[in-house]
Every structure is written in structure tokens, then in C-alpha cells.
Design an enzyme around this catalytic site. Structure first.
Site, PDB file in Angstrom:
ATOM      1  N   ARG A 193       0.838  -1.202   0.000  1.00 18.86           N
ATOM      2  CA  ARG A 193       0.000   0.000   0.000  1.00 18.86           C
ATOM      3  C   ARG A 193       0.875   1.255   0.000  1.00 18.86           C
ATOM      4  O   ARG A 193       0.704   2.157  -0.822  1.00 18.86           O
ATOM      5  CB  ARG A 193      -0.862  -0.040   1.253  1.00 18.86           C
ATOM      6  CG  ARG A 193      -1.678   1.195   1.520  1.00 18.86           C
ATOM      7  CD  ARG A 193      -2.062   1.246   3.001  1.00 18.86           C
ATOM      8  NE  ARG A 193      -2.946   0.174   3.392  1.00 18.86           N
ATOM      9  CZ  ARG A 193      -2.989  -0.357   4.631  1.00 18.86           C
ATOM     10  NH1 ARG A 193      -2.149   0.084   5.559  1.00 18.86           N
ATOM     11  NH2 ARG A 193      -3.828  -1.317   4.928  1.00 18.86           N
TER      12      ARG A 193
ATOM     13  N   TRP B 273      -7.074   0.338   5.339  1.00 24.78           N
ATOM     14  CA  TRP B 273      -6.111   1.429   5.494  1.00 24.78           C
ATOM     15  C   TRP B 273      -5.818   1.722   6.972  1.00 24.78           C
ATOM     16  O   TRP B 273      -4.736   2.133   7.333  1.00 24.78           O
ATOM     17  CB  TRP B 273      -6.692   2.680   4.829  1.00 24.78           C
ATOM     18  CG  TRP B 273      -5.706   3.660   4.331  1.00 24.78           C
ATOM     19  CD1 TRP B 273      -4.408   3.431   3.991  1.00 24.78           C
ATOM     20  CD2 TRP B 273      -5.933   5.046   4.101  1.00 24.78           C
ATOM     21  NE1 TRP B 273      -3.819   4.582   3.551  1.00 24.78           N
ATOM     22  CE2 TRP B 273      -4.747   5.594   3.608  1.00 24.78           C
ATOM     23  CE3 TRP B 273      -7.047   5.879   4.250  1.00 24.78           C
ATOM     24  CZ2 TRP B 273      -4.617   6.932   3.267  1.00 24.78           C
ATOM     25  CZ3 TRP B 273      -6.922   7.209   3.902  1.00 24.78           C
ATOM     26  CH2 TRP B 273      -5.713   7.738   3.420  1.00 24.78           C
ATOM     27  N   ASN B 274      -6.860   1.566   7.762  1.00 25.16           N
ATOM     28  CA  ASN B 274      -6.696   1.705   9.203  1.00 25.16           C
ATOM     29  C   ASN B 274      -6.293   0.345   9.743  1.00 25.16           C
ATOM     30  O   ASN B 274      -7.129  -0.479  10.094  1.00 25.16           O
ATOM     31  CB  ASN B 274      -8.017   2.173   9.807  1.00 25.16           C
ATOM     32  CG  ASN B 274      -7.915   2.389  11.299  1.00 25.16           C
ATOM     33  OD1 ASN B 274      -7.030   1.851  11.944  1.00 25.16           O
ATOM     34  ND2 ASN B 274      -8.834   3.164  11.837  1.00 25.16           N
ATOM     35  N   ASP B 275      -4.964   0.122   9.800  1.00 28.28           N
ATOM     36  CA  ASP B 275      -4.452  -1.202  10.185  1.00 28.28           C
ATOM     37  C   ASP B 275      -4.989  -1.663  11.527  1.00 28.28           C
ATOM     38  O   ASP B 275      -4.995  -2.846  11.827  1.00 28.28           O
ATOM     39  CB  ASP B 275      -2.920  -1.162  10.326  1.00 28.28           C
ATOM     40  CG  ASP B 275      -2.227  -0.941   9.011  1.00 28.28           C
ATOM     41  OD1 ASP B 275      -2.683  -1.481   8.003  1.00 28.28           O
ATOM     42  OD2 ASP B 275      -1.197  -0.233   9.003  1.00 28.28           O
ATOM     43  N   CYS B 276      -5.329  -0.705  12.358  1.00 26.92           N
ATOM     44  CA  CYS B 276      -5.691  -1.043  13.737  1.00 26.92           C
ATOM     45  C   CYS B 276      -7.138  -1.455  13.875  1.00 26.92           C
ATOM     46  O   CYS B 276      -7.562  -1.928  14.914  1.00 26.92           O
ATOM     47  CB  CYS B 276      -5.419   0.140  14.649  1.00 26.92           C
ATOM     48  SG  CYS B 276      -3.704   0.633  14.616  1.00 26.92           S
TER      49      CYS B 276
END
Lengths: 636, 636
Positions: free
Chosen positions: A360, A481-484
Site C-alpha cells: 500500500r 487502510w486503518n491497520d488497527c
């Protein structure tokens, strides 16, 4: 400014106080050989891969911070100091650090002596060059002692700090003249070594760390320097270092230059040895010879400056706003180039061993860089696409040395494939090079499964289409996109990392509205590309999918006042007014708005108004990790 | 002695000069909670597993060495010093370190003040207790400032030093009265926290590392101590620490004690919270209450001493030789107990993260310990055997926390199974507890594949029998006792470790004469055991295999003057007079001689004479790694 200022003419940031609130670092090198260097000479070097080919040691998160680097110690009478203030921390009469385009200059004055150190990685060179200039500004002759210092890393930066049973037994050096060669494991499986040279005869050296520092001293007080003479130690095991010792006499007004070269060499296996157990030094000597005078070094620096002139002249603005011009014309483009080169794999906060290049990230980074050196962007796109799986899925990261996907981190971040469309179309828009689409690119680096880059884009697009959840929205996979935001991860084992724990990907219904918005944005890019190259049928088919997605978002991704963020494993909404915490997330508002979804119904305006409203009352918006709720004061 | 002396009465080694040639460390704890502590207060604590449950940070291989620990800073006027010399390194008027049986006492004198710190882990306690005694030996009243210090590790010692993107964002503490609680990730998946307390009201504290040290200072000069007052910092992310601040007034001749407790707590998931985001502190308070007076601490130390009296009184000699008695009666037994507890997984040279407990090691370590606490030896044998595979093969290591085999290291060290016979028969010889053989023990920790411990011994024995090479000698598998002698490993990839690289196990003909000798020694033990419990048929069958092995060794393992070491992957001899280098190895001489092989032909005497001869001419014997040939000066 409290700590320094911008020098726009030289494209430098000038630091005038070494006690910055955190070490301020620069990045050297831009192809194969890289260094990080802080404003107080901390940092390290590596060849291509900060994990597998670490040349020198650096200690992250140490006490004191920024421990380990490319240090020089000057002994003037009983005074011991360093040009970059650290490691000695002796007060300087004057201090200056100039972070320029891939070079850094540290300058310190003390008791009438000026010491300037230029650090840079010359173009097309597997080495860092350090030019030290000592000047006597006093009215007395000066007898100075100069000590260089680097500490060798035993190549693999991870095992270097874990396996001491092995490490303390393997260190090997060779010393020939003014060159110290680091050759640990060269006798076994390695075909590479490192060296540290100076272009003048030395009066001594040290290669064993404990001999140099003593057991109880930090980097700030090497025992050898305090004692005033080197021990000429030869490391066998323990911790090999390289330190040259020079005695320098300077008449009033006199200046002397010394060129140090910290380099890396690979030899073919049949050319490894000069004689039994003596390494083949030919390539090292060639590199050293290229920089054996100050003139040659100055020329190489001029080449680097010229290189940057060309890069930055491709695109510039003259807005009348000094700060805007400075950012657009210099620092943002420099930052983009650095990000392209390092891809966030090594920095002051990335240890260089936890990850490689991101699928990414590297696609995203291309868009700020593609106008500077399109041919390198092209190469990077092919590298990235080569790690993709045939179904369009991706390894989340790959190692720069091997260009192979990183199994430790794995894949299943379902936004990943779409970024390849961004990277490729950005490249084509800049260059008009549609031929890249016909480039044959393997899947998972397997040369037997090979297809055109266009096919890679098609499977990227279809990866979303083939992985839809019950609401017709994209399945999130492991994360987006928000890995968390792990909507499928319910491990109770604290020894597993969140990112790599086995999550409930199979059979999960967790869906991401952020990926949905992303799909509409880059799906349209894909459609435009298809039409442009005459693939009308494919474009029409893709358009149907995009339209379906828009419908799904409006129906299931809209919460009345804003876009929800996701559906979790259990099918529950995330980022909805129904939630007690984490009612609204920024990512889905941003991407759905960029996609223009619900423009006719005014959805996007309403959504962004909701964001603004919540921002105003400082309540309820979570930017990133749902764990950061308002009681943590991380809410914006 | 230059650095100290033995105090036999107290069973202590007393160090009188802090500048030992290397940090000299002691091991605290003996069941669940452990600490390492050096003679200058360096070291760390962990619960059960030095990798997965590291409580405090320690920096291996740092500059200076031995960085991080359980530090105290005393400020007396403008003088700042530490009872253990380090970290301050302020010269002391007197220094003493007493390393005793699971406790250490550091004592420093400076300017009329004596500071003594007792460190130990009380029996049955998940905590390290530190009793600080300050005494004013001067004729003036003293106003002292005392600062404690530990730095929290974020539990997993490996990721703690790699993943800063995560680590710098997750640190959490709670402060209540004089107790600092470390609760990073407790809100997420962890059910455990740590604490550091003192039994008196504090005048301040710090929990943020940079607030305490400043950015540029080492452990030797905390900014807060230099400034003379704490900042009462509350860590949110970055690097949480725990430091108490006490103002202490002492009249001439007066002494004051302070008890610090560094502890670990696990809570059931339904009992994690006291109220929202407030951790349940009940267990911590119980532990703190157990040591809230000096009297209670002294009693706990007396209990520990009594415990050691009992352990060491089981076996003792009175030889008339002071040094022999000292070693046999105290230090060797202590060492064996420590080795049993730590199993080499954590020490000054084992970072605690590279490995867990060894299958081979733990079996071997039993024999020095089994007479002290046979019931724990019994438990360990069951733990070890539970990781064995049904075919008798073994994981080479397992994690103490999970008791599961360590997949990262893998298996296939074909000497491993035989050591289980050693461990078990040693236990039975000591205890007469034949019942252990009927204990039902799973394979690979899978409760559905379970069999008696005797069956485990049988498959251990048979693992050799079922894995013979072309000469009738045992296949080496991945390696044998000499881990470095990888006869099947030909990786050219320097990024792979030798130990875990894929080697050519399948189809390999590499054989180990060392395992052959080992098989004869412990095969006979197995036979004796079988006969003793009436398994005559099994004993007779096993005897046939042992006899066959003796024949194979004589025929194919004998080189004319000594036993060869092995046959490699290609069937070539290793450790033979035919070899140019590494002609003779000690392991095969030792084991074949212990097995009495070729006694009638005088083989063993001849072999050992050959060793002696070669030793005398300092030529050609390689003890361990074949890479250490004579030019490396590692030859004996």
C-alpha cells in the site's frame, strides 16, 4: 526560530542548537546504499535492506536517546569534544548542522579549532563519504588527536541484538594500512564485507569495542581517547568496531582535510579471496581511490547537488508565498523522494527490522515522486506488482533485498490491491507510457505464473468484486487502510501481535465502507484507463460494479447524517450513531466524499458538516485506533 | 583476591571492587518470578518466561555494558551517587556486593552515609523485594534525597525492541499513593500488570522516562536528580518507568529502612477492573502488605535462607579441602539449581528471547539438581516429555510460559531423545520412584495422544534404532550435541540462521558417531531399567540393538587410532586422519570411551592417547565449530 532556520538558497535546514527536542535526522543515499544521520551524528548505514544488510549498529529507544553513530572525537590538550556536540556533549563555542539534499554537514568550534564533517553517499556508490576539515583559528599552533568511530553490526540487525551466544564468537576484521575491513561470516556463507578507510596514514587504530570504550563508559567517554593513545586492538569476536587514530598538527590559520569512506562490497564466490583467509579487497580499493582527495569528494558532492537541481527543477512554483514555495519546491519533493527510497522501512521510529516495503505505502508514495524519476517509479511498480497473488490479493509487505513478500506479516489487507491502480495510473498520467501495461509481470515472484501489468490491475479491481459481504460492501479481510481496525480479530493471546494474529477472515462478514469509497475512486480510474486503451467492454462491466457499489454505500453505508465506517465480524455497525463510542470515523467520510457519493442527495456535505460539528465539540471522533477514546485525550 | 572473596559461613561471594572485568551477576527467584542482578545493580525481572513476560527493560550488548537495572540514586547536597557504584559511577568510600543464595546485597558508603540494598525474590511470591537501608555515620544531620528507578518493558521483550510505531503509543500507568502500576495493554488483551511500591508516603514520582532522564543523559545522570526535584510525570505512551522520590532526614547515627516491591499480578478476566479503566489492585495490595515492614522482609529472607539450608544439607562433603568443599557444598549445587530454574534461557549472554528451555539441556541439568527437590525434577520430566513427538523425535526447545514446543527452532537434533532416558533414570535412581514410569504423558502436548512415560523412553530409544544410516550408525538429523556441526546444511543464503535453515534431513546419510556412543551409554541405562521392572523381553531386544551399535562403531566409527566424529551428507568421514583439517573431535572419543567401546582392543586408551598427543602439540583438534580452525587460535 529556536533551533534553526531554512536556508532556501542552499536547500538546507540549518540547526543552530544541538539540543533539539528530539533528534532531527536526515536521510543519505538514494539507490542501494543508505544512511540515517541525526543532527548530533547518530544513525547507521545499510545496503538496500535495513534488516538483512545493516552495516553499523544503532540503538533504538536507548538511554540516552540516539545512541550509536558516525562519531568523531577530537582531543585538544585535555579537552575532548565532538563536532556534532554528541556523543561527548562538551559545550561548543559554536555548533551548526546543515541538513541538505542527501547530505549533512556538522560543524563545531571549540577553543579556536573548527571541525566540520560532511556526510553523504555519492551517486552510484556503495559507500558513505565523510570529509573532516580541521581548522586552527587560534594564534597558536595546535596538536590535535582525531579519533573516528563506527561500530559494526553483524549484518542481520534482528539477530544482531538477540543471539549473543553466536554473535560474541563470530566477529572478524582485517586491518591493512588505514583501512579496517569488517568480514564477519565472510569465511562462511557471506559474499560481502564492509570497510572504513581514511586517506592518510594512521598513527593507530582500534577494532575492539571494549578496548576502545572500556567496560563502564558510554559513547561520551571512550577510555582510549581519555588515555590519549589507541590500543591497536584487533577484534576476535565480541563487538568489532572501527576507529582510526590521527595526530594532526595545525599552524595558526591552517586547515587540513581527511576523507573517511564507509563502504560495502560484494564479491563473486570465486573471487572472494586474495589468498588464504585474506579477503579480496579490489573493489574496496577502487571505491576508496574514487574519494582519496578532497577535490574528488567536492566533485562528488557537486554531482549530487547537480542531480538534485535536475530533480527539483522538473516541478516548481513561484507563488509569492515564501513558505509555500519552500515546501513545494524543496522539502515536500525531498520528502517524497526519501519516502520512495526508504519506504518507511527505516527511520527514527521504524527500527528497520519490523517490516520491509509496504504494498500500500509504496504505491501511495509513488504519486509524490513519479515526476522526478519516472523510470524508477516504473521499476518500483513492477517490483510491487510482482509480489501480488493471482487472485489480486497481496502480501502486505515485501523485503527490499529479496523483493519477496514477507510471510511473517502476511496479507489480506483488502484495500491493498486498489492502490496498485493508483500507482500505475499516476505513472501513466505523468509519463504517457501506456506500454507499461503490456509489461509481463509474475505473480508472487513465480516466473511460471506471469501476466501483463494490465491483468494485474484487472485482478486488483476484481479482488474487491469477488470479495463482497452481505451488504454488497467490500469484505475488510484482515484490515484496511486503518491497520488497527481489526474487525475480525478476537485473539485472547497477548503474545500474538494484533497485525499477524489469525483472524476470522474465512466466513467473516466484516465489511469496510472505507474500501467501498476507495473502490469507487480507483475503480473509476481503472474504467477511464480501460476506455483510453479501447477496452470498452471491460470498462462497461467495471462501471456496473462501481454503480452497484455506490448503491450499496447509499443503502447500507449511510447512517442518516454520515457514512458509517464498517460492519464488524458480527454484522454490527462501526462508526454509527448507534454506537456508544467511536460514533464517526474520518476515513469513510473522506473517501466517500472524494468519490462524490450521494452528491445529489447532499450526503457528502452533510457528512463533512457532521465531522465539523463533532470536531467543534471535541467529542466522539476517533481518527485511528478505537482504543483511543475520549478519556485518553487522543480524541480530536 | 583482586575483586573479592568467598564468605563460606554466609554462603556468599563478596565483591569489593565494582570494576569487575565483566559484570558479575546473580540469579534471584526459583519458581515463577525471576530476576538477574549484576554486582552494580544491572539486570531485569520476568515472570516465568524472559521473552513473553519481561517486566523491566535491560539492554544487552550496550555501551556502556550492563545498562538498565534496579537503580537507586542518592542525592546528598550536590553529590549524587548509587549504592552499587553504577549507574552514577561516583567514587564510593567503600563498596561491597554480596551475592548469596538467591539474594544480593549492595552496599555503598559516601560522605558518612551508608546505603545498603537487599534484593531478593521471597519464596512463593511473584515479586522482587528491595530493602534500602540508609544510615548516617557522620556527626551532622543529613538531608538526603532518594530516587528509585526501574524501566518497564512492554511485556514481550522481542517486540519491545522492534516495533516502536506501536510501542511508543501504548504505554500506560496508574499511580495510587506510593504505588506505580504498569498496565500497558491491560485494557486490551492482557490480564496481567506489574507494580513498583514503597512502604512509605512519597514526596513525588516519575513515570515518564524522558521526563526523568532528559533526552541527552544516560542512566548515570538523570535530569530530575540533578535538578533535585521530581516532575510527577504520568506516562502516556513513550517509555513508562517507575521512580519514587523520598526525602529522608537522618540524625547522626540514625538508620532508616524502606521496602520497595516490584511485583506481577494476573487477574481473572471477570475481575480485571475495580471501576471503569481502574485496574483491580487487590492482589498487588496483598503482596505489598506481606512486605510492608522491615521485620516482615527480614523474616522472608530468613525463610529463604532456611530453604537453602535444607536444600544444601541433602548432600555435602567434608574433604578437608576448603575449595573442594566450597564448590561441592555450595556453589556447584547453587549453580545446578539456577540452571534448573533458568534453563539457560536468560543470562548475561542469553537475551531471554532467542530460545526457551532446551529438551537436551533441561534433561542434562536435572542430574545436578534431582537430589535437592525431586518433586520439581519429576514435574520437569513430565513437562519435557510432553513436548516429544510420537515417533520419539523432539522439539529442540520449548517456551516455559506455554510449555509448547518452539516451532521457530524446530526439531531433528537426533541426540535429543536419548537425554530423556538420562533425565528419567537419574530421577529414579535418586528417588526410587518407579511410579513415574506409569505417568500418562501426552505427545506434542496433544491430550488425545497420550502414553506412559515408559513408552516415551521406548520411543526415545527406538528413535535411534529407526533412524540408522548406511553404516548402521545413527543419522544425525539436523545436528547432534555439537549444534554447530551441521553435516546436512548447505544453505548459501546468509540471511538464514545455521540452526534453523532447511537442511537435507530427508534422504541424508549423515551419521553421528557421537550419538552412537551416547546410544550405547543410555541404551544400557534403558536396558537396566527394563530389567529392573521386569520387562525382560524389551531389555533383550534393546540389548541386541546396543550390541549392533557397538559393532557398527568398531567397524565404521574407528579410524585406526581414534573414533571418527561423523559421516557427512556425502558419506565422507569427519574427524578422521583422512581429513586435512578437523582430524579429531573430542565428543566421539568421550562418549565411545564412556561406553567402554573397544575396551578389549584397547581402543579407548588409544583414542584418548591420540587426543593427548594432539593436545600436546596444540594442533588439529576442534572442540566445537569446524570454522574455528587452528589459524583462529581457538584450537586446544
Amino acid at each position: 526560530m529556536k533551533y534553526g532556520y531554512f536556508d532556501d538558497r542552499n536547500r538546507e535546514y540549518v540547526i543552530t542548537n544541538p539540543r533539539t527536542p528530539w533528534p532531527w535526522i536526515n536521510y543519505l543515499g538514494n539507490e542501494d546504499f543508505f544512511s540515517l544521520i541525526s543532527n548530533t551524528a547518530g544513525g547507521y548505514s545499510f545496503y538496500k535492506d535495513a534488516k538483512f544488510r545493516r552495516l553499523t549498529r544503532y540503538r533504538y529507544n536507548n538511554v540516552p536517546t540516539d545512541s550509536g553513530g558516525k562519531y568523531f572525537y577530537i582531543k585538544d590538550g585535555e579537552n575532548i569534544w565532538s563536532p556534532g556536540w554528541k556523543p561527548c556533549k562538551t559545550e561548543l563555542d559554536q555548533y551548526e548542522c546543515r541538513h541538505g539534499m542527501n547530505y549533512t554537514i556538522l560543524k563545531g568550534d571549540r577553543d579556536g579549532v573548527t571541525a566540520e564533517v560532511l556526510y553523504f553517499v555519492p551517486l552510484k556508490t556503495w559507500a558513505e563519504v565523510q570529509k573532516v576539515t580541521l581548522t586552527n583559528n587560534s594564534h597558536q599552533p595546535k596538536k590535535l588527536k582525531l579519533y573516528s568511530f563506527v561500530e559494526w553490526c553483524l549484518w542481520n540487525a534482528a539477530s544482531d541484538m538477540e543471539n549473543f551466544q553466536r554473535n560474541f564468537s563470530t566477529g572478524e576484521v582485517e586491518i591493512e594500512g588505514s583501512v579496517i575491513y569488517h568480514k564477519t561470516e565472510y569465511k562462511e556463507r557471506r559474499d560481502h564485507y564492509a570497510f572504513f578507510s581514511v586517506n592518510t596514514p594512521v598513527q593507530g587504530f582500534d577494532t575492539d569495542r571494549e578496548s576502545f570504550f572500556g567496560l563502564y563508559n558510554g559513547f561520551d567517554e571512550p577510555q582510549v581517547v581519555a588515555e590519549g593513545k589507541p590500543r591497536n586492538s584487533e577484534a576476535h569476536g565480541w563487538s568489532p568496531i572501527a576507529s582510526h587514530y590521527l595526530e594532526v598538527e595545525l599552524q595558526p590559520g591552517e586547515s587540513k582535510d581527511f576523507v573517511f569512506v564507509l563502504g560495502y562490497v560484494e564479491n563473486k564466490s570465486e573471487e572472494k579471496w586474495e589468498s588464504k583467509n585474506v579477503i579480496n579487497k579490489r573493489k574496496a580499493k577502487e571505491t576508496i581511490a574514487r574519494f582519496d582527495t578532497s577535490r574528488k569528494v567536492d566533485d562528488a558532492l557537486a554531482d549530487l547537488r547537480h542531480y538534485w537541481d535536475n530533480l527539483l527543477n522538473v516541478f516548481s512554483v513561484d507563488s509569492g508565498d515564501e513558505k509555500l514555495d519552500r515546501m513545494v519546491n524543496i522539502w515536500n519533493q525531498y520528502q517524497c523522494m526519501i519516502t520512495f527510497c526508504f519506504s518507511r522501512s527505516a527511520s527514527y521510529f521504524e527500527s528497520g527490522i519490523g517490516r520491509g516495503m509496504g504494498f500500500r505505502d509504496s504505491n501511495q508514495d509513488l504519486i509524490g515522486f513519479v515526476h522526478q524519476i519516472p523510470e524508477r517509479a516504473r521499476e518500483r511498480i513492477i517490483d510491487i506488482a510482482s509480489t501480488q497473488f493471482p487472485d489480486g490479493g497481496c502480501y502486505h509487505q515485501y523485503q527490499p533485498l529479496t523483493k519477496r513478500g514477507n510471510n511473517d506479516i502476511g496479507g489480506g489487507f483488502n484495500d491493498d490491491p486498489l492502490w496498485l491502480i493508483l500507482g500505475t495510473t499516476s505513472y501513466i498520467k505523468e509519463t504517457g507510457d501506456f506500454d507499461i501495461l503490456d509489461e509481463m509481470v509474475p505473480f508472487d515472484n513465480d516466473p511460471t505464473i506471469i501476466s501483463s501489468l494490465l491483468d494485474h490491475l484487472t485482478v486488483s479491481f476484481n479482488h474487491v468484486v469477488n470479495n463482497l459481504g452481505p451488504h454488497g460492501l467490500p469484505l475488510i479481510g484482515r484490515a484496511d487502510w486503518n491497520d488497527c481496525l481489526n474487525l475480525n480479530c478476537f485473539s485472547n493471546d497477548p503474545n500474538e501481535s494484533f497485525q499477524t494474529t489469525e483472524n476470522k477472515t474465512h466466513g467473516s462478514v466484516a465489511e469496510s465502507v472505507m474500501i467501498a469509497g476507495l473502490f469507487v475512486v480507483y475503480g473509476r480510474e481503472y474504467i477511464t484507463l480501460c476506455r483510453r486503451i479501447g477496452k470498452t467492454d471491460e470498462a462497461n462491466l467495471a462501471q456496473i460494479q462501481v454503480d452497484l457499489m455506490i448503491g450499496a454505500i447509499k443503502e447500507h453505508g449511510w447512517d442518516g447524517d454520515w457514512f458509517i465506517r464498517a460492519y464488524d465480524f458480527y454484522g454490527h455497525k462501526v462508526g454509527s450513531k448507534e454506537n456508544e463510542e467511536a460514533k464517526i470515523f474520518i476515513e469513510s467520510q473522506g473517501w466517500c466524499t472524494m468519490a462524490g457519493i450521494g452528491k445529489e442527495e447532499n450526503m457528502n456535505v452533510k457528512a463533512l458538516d457532521s465531522v465539523k460539528e463533532l470536531l467543534d465539540c471535541e467529542h466522539g471522533i476517533v481518527l485511528n485506533n478505537p482504543a483511543f477514546t475520549k478519556d485518553r485525550k487522543s480524541v480530536v
